[in-house]
Structures are given as structure tokens and as C-alpha cells.
Design a protein around this motif. Structure first.
Motif, short mmCIF file in Angstrom:
data_model
loop_
_atom_site.label_atom_id
_atom_site.label_comp_id
_atom_site.label_asym_id
_atom_site.label_seq_id
_atom_site.Cartn_x
_atom_site.Cartn_y
_atom_site.Cartn_z
N SER A 14 0.80 -1.22 0.00
CA SER A 14 0.00 0.00 0.00
C SER A 14 0.83 1.27 0.00
N ARG A 15 2.01 1.25 0.58
CA ARG A 15 2.80 2.48 0.61
C ARG A 15 3.35 2.85 -0.77
N HIS A 16 3.30 1.91 -1.71
CA HIS A 16 3.80 2.18 -3.06
C HIS A 16 2.66 2.52 -4.03
N LEU A 17 1.42 2.47 -3.54
CA LEU A 17 0.28 2.74 -4.41
C LEU A 17 -0.05 4.22 -4.46
N ARG A 18 -0.46 4.65 -5.65
CA ARG A 18 -0.87 6.03 -5.85
C ARG A 18 -2.13 6.04 -6.70
N ALA A 19 -2.94 7.03 -6.51
CA ALA A 19 -4.17 7.19 -7.30
C ALA A 19 -4.04 8.41 -8.19
N CYS A 20 -4.45 8.27 -9.42
CA CYS A 20 -4.45 9.38 -10.36
C CYS A 20 -5.45 10.43 -9.88
N LEU A 21 -5.04 11.69 -9.85
CA LEU A 21 -5.92 12.76 -9.40
C LEU A 21 -7.02 13.09 -10.41
N LEU A 22 -6.86 12.64 -11.64
CA LEU A 22 -7.86 12.94 -12.66
C LEU A 22 -8.90 11.82 -12.78
N ALA A 103 -6.05 23.87 -16.95
CA ALA A 103 -6.10 24.74 -18.13
C ALA A 103 -6.20 23.91 -19.41
N GLU A 104 -5.47 22.80 -19.48
CA GLU A 104 -5.52 21.91 -20.65
C GLU A 104 -6.91 21.31 -20.80
N LEU A 105 -7.51 20.88 -19.70
CA LEU A 105 -8.86 20.33 -19.74
C LEU A 105 -9.85 21.39 -20.22
N GLU A 106 -9.73 22.59 -19.68
CA GLU A 106 -10.61 23.69 -20.07
C GLU A 106 -10.48 24.00 -21.56
N SER A 107 -9.24 23.99 -22.06
CA SER A 107 -9.02 24.29 -23.48
C SER A 107 -9.63 23.22 -24.39
N ARG A 108 -9.79 22.01 -23.85
CA ARG A 108 -10.42 20.91 -24.60
C ARG A 108 -11.93 20.85 -24.38
N GLY A 109 -12.45 21.79 -23.58
CA GLY A 109 -13.88 21.81 -23.31
C GLY A 109 -14.33 20.76 -22.31
N ILE A 110 -13.41 20.29 -21.47
CA ILE A 110 -13.71 19.27 -20.46
C ILE A 110 -13.81 19.93 -19.10
N LYS A 111 -14.92 19.69 -18.41
CA LYS A 111 -15.11 20.25 -17.07
C LYS A 111 -14.36 19.37 -16.06
N TYR A 112 -13.48 19.97 -15.30
CA TYR A 112 -12.73 19.23 -14.28
C TYR A 112 -13.60 19.06 -13.04
N PRO A 114 -13.11 17.43 -9.41
CA PRO A 114 -12.18 16.79 -8.48
C PRO A 114 -12.75 15.49 -7.93
N ARG A 115 -11.89 14.53 -7.68
CA ARG A 115 -12.29 13.20 -7.23
C ARG A 115 -12.33 13.09 -5.71
N ASP A 116 -12.29 14.24 -5.02
CA ASP A 116 -12.35 14.20 -3.55
C ASP A 116 -13.77 14.38 -3.04
N GLN A 117 -14.73 14.39 -3.96
CA GLN A 117 -16.16 14.50 -3.68
C GLN A 117 -16.55 15.83 -3.05
N THR A 118 -15.77 16.88 -3.29
CA THR A 118 -16.14 18.21 -2.79
C THR A 118 -16.96 18.98 -3.81
N ASP A 119 -16.98 18.51 -5.07
CA ASP A 119 -17.67 19.22 -6.16
C ASP A 119 -18.76 18.33 -6.73
N GLN A 120 -19.71 17.92 -5.90
CA GLN A 120 -20.78 17.05 -6.36
C GLN A 120 -21.94 17.88 -6.91
N ASP A 121 -22.30 17.65 -8.16
CA ASP A 121 -23.43 18.35 -8.79
C ASP A 121 -24.67 17.49 -8.69
#
Length: 121
Positions: A14-22, A103-112, A114-121
Motif C-alpha cells: 500500500s505504501r507504493h500505491l498512488r491514485a491518479c488525481l484525474l 487549463a488543458e482540460l478547459e481548453s479541450r472543453g472538459i469540465k474538471y 475533483p475526485r475528492d467528492q467536494t464538487d458534487q453536482d
């Protein structure tokens, strides 16, 4: 990581595992270094980039979901990963992608979202 996650994943690993922020896929640092993120590599460019891995992934995540068939999985739809590769995903990750990625996501028209569940629509 939560106690439940620690019970599933052996402590030595587990100490070697990482989760992608995207996308929240969970891999080892060495997997991110050798193959990148199977879902976000075009944007994040993690392959062979230790600094980018540290900036775009996190070791702080809660819960683990095994997704075998993302397209038909209700959990995949709930976690917004139904179009992603099969694998292990974090339920929630701590942190945000760097500003250049937003900024890259925005330029591609993709709404970011966050995966921390603070931005639930």
C-alpha cells in the motif's frame, strides 16, 4: 488510506500505491512511470516523469473499487469511470490536478471535477 483500504491491500504494497488525481485509477509508482495512466496519459504525460507522477497522483485516497467491466458497472457510472480502463479505482482521492492540467482540460472543453467528492453536482 482508510482502515478498510488497508485491510484489503497488504501494508507492504500500500505504501507504493498512488491514485491518479484525474481518473482515480490506483497503480504503483513504477507502473505510472513505465506505462503512465491508462486513462489520462494524453493529458497528464506521466510515463517516465517522476515529477509529473508526484504532481498528478496521490498516495492519500479512501476506498478501493475493482472495476472489471466499466461500461456495464453501476459503480462505474456512479464513480464516473464507465469509459475508463478496467482496474482498481479509489472512491475518493485527496488533492487536485495542477493548474496546467486544469487549463488543458478547459481548453479541450472538459469540465474538471475533483475526485475528492467536494464538487458534487
Amino acid at each position: 488510506m482508510s482502515d478498510a483500504t488497508a485491510a484489503i491491500i497488504p501494508p507492504t504494497k500500500s505504501r507504493h500505491l498512488r491514485a491518479c488525481l484525474l481518473c482515480s485509477i490506483i497503480q504503483t509508482s513504477s507502473d505510472f512511470r513505465s506505462i503512465g495512466c491508462p486513462n489520462c496519459e494524453e493529458i497528464l504525460q506521466l510515463k517516465d516523469s517522476p515529477d509529473r507522477i508526484l504532481a498528478c497522483t496521490t498516495s492519500y485516497f479512501d476506498g478501493v473499487i475493482a472495476v472489471i467491466d466499466p461500461e456495464t458497472s453501476w459503480v462505474g457510472r456512479w464513480q464516473r469511470i464507465s469509459k475508463y480502463a478496467r482496474g482498481m479505482y479509489a472512491v475518493r482521492v485527496k488533492g487536485r490536478v495542477p493548474e496546467d492540467v486544469e487549463a488543458e482540460l478547459e481548453s479541450r472543453g472538459i469540465k474538471y471535477r475533483p475526485r475528492d467528492q467536494t464538487d458534487q453536482d
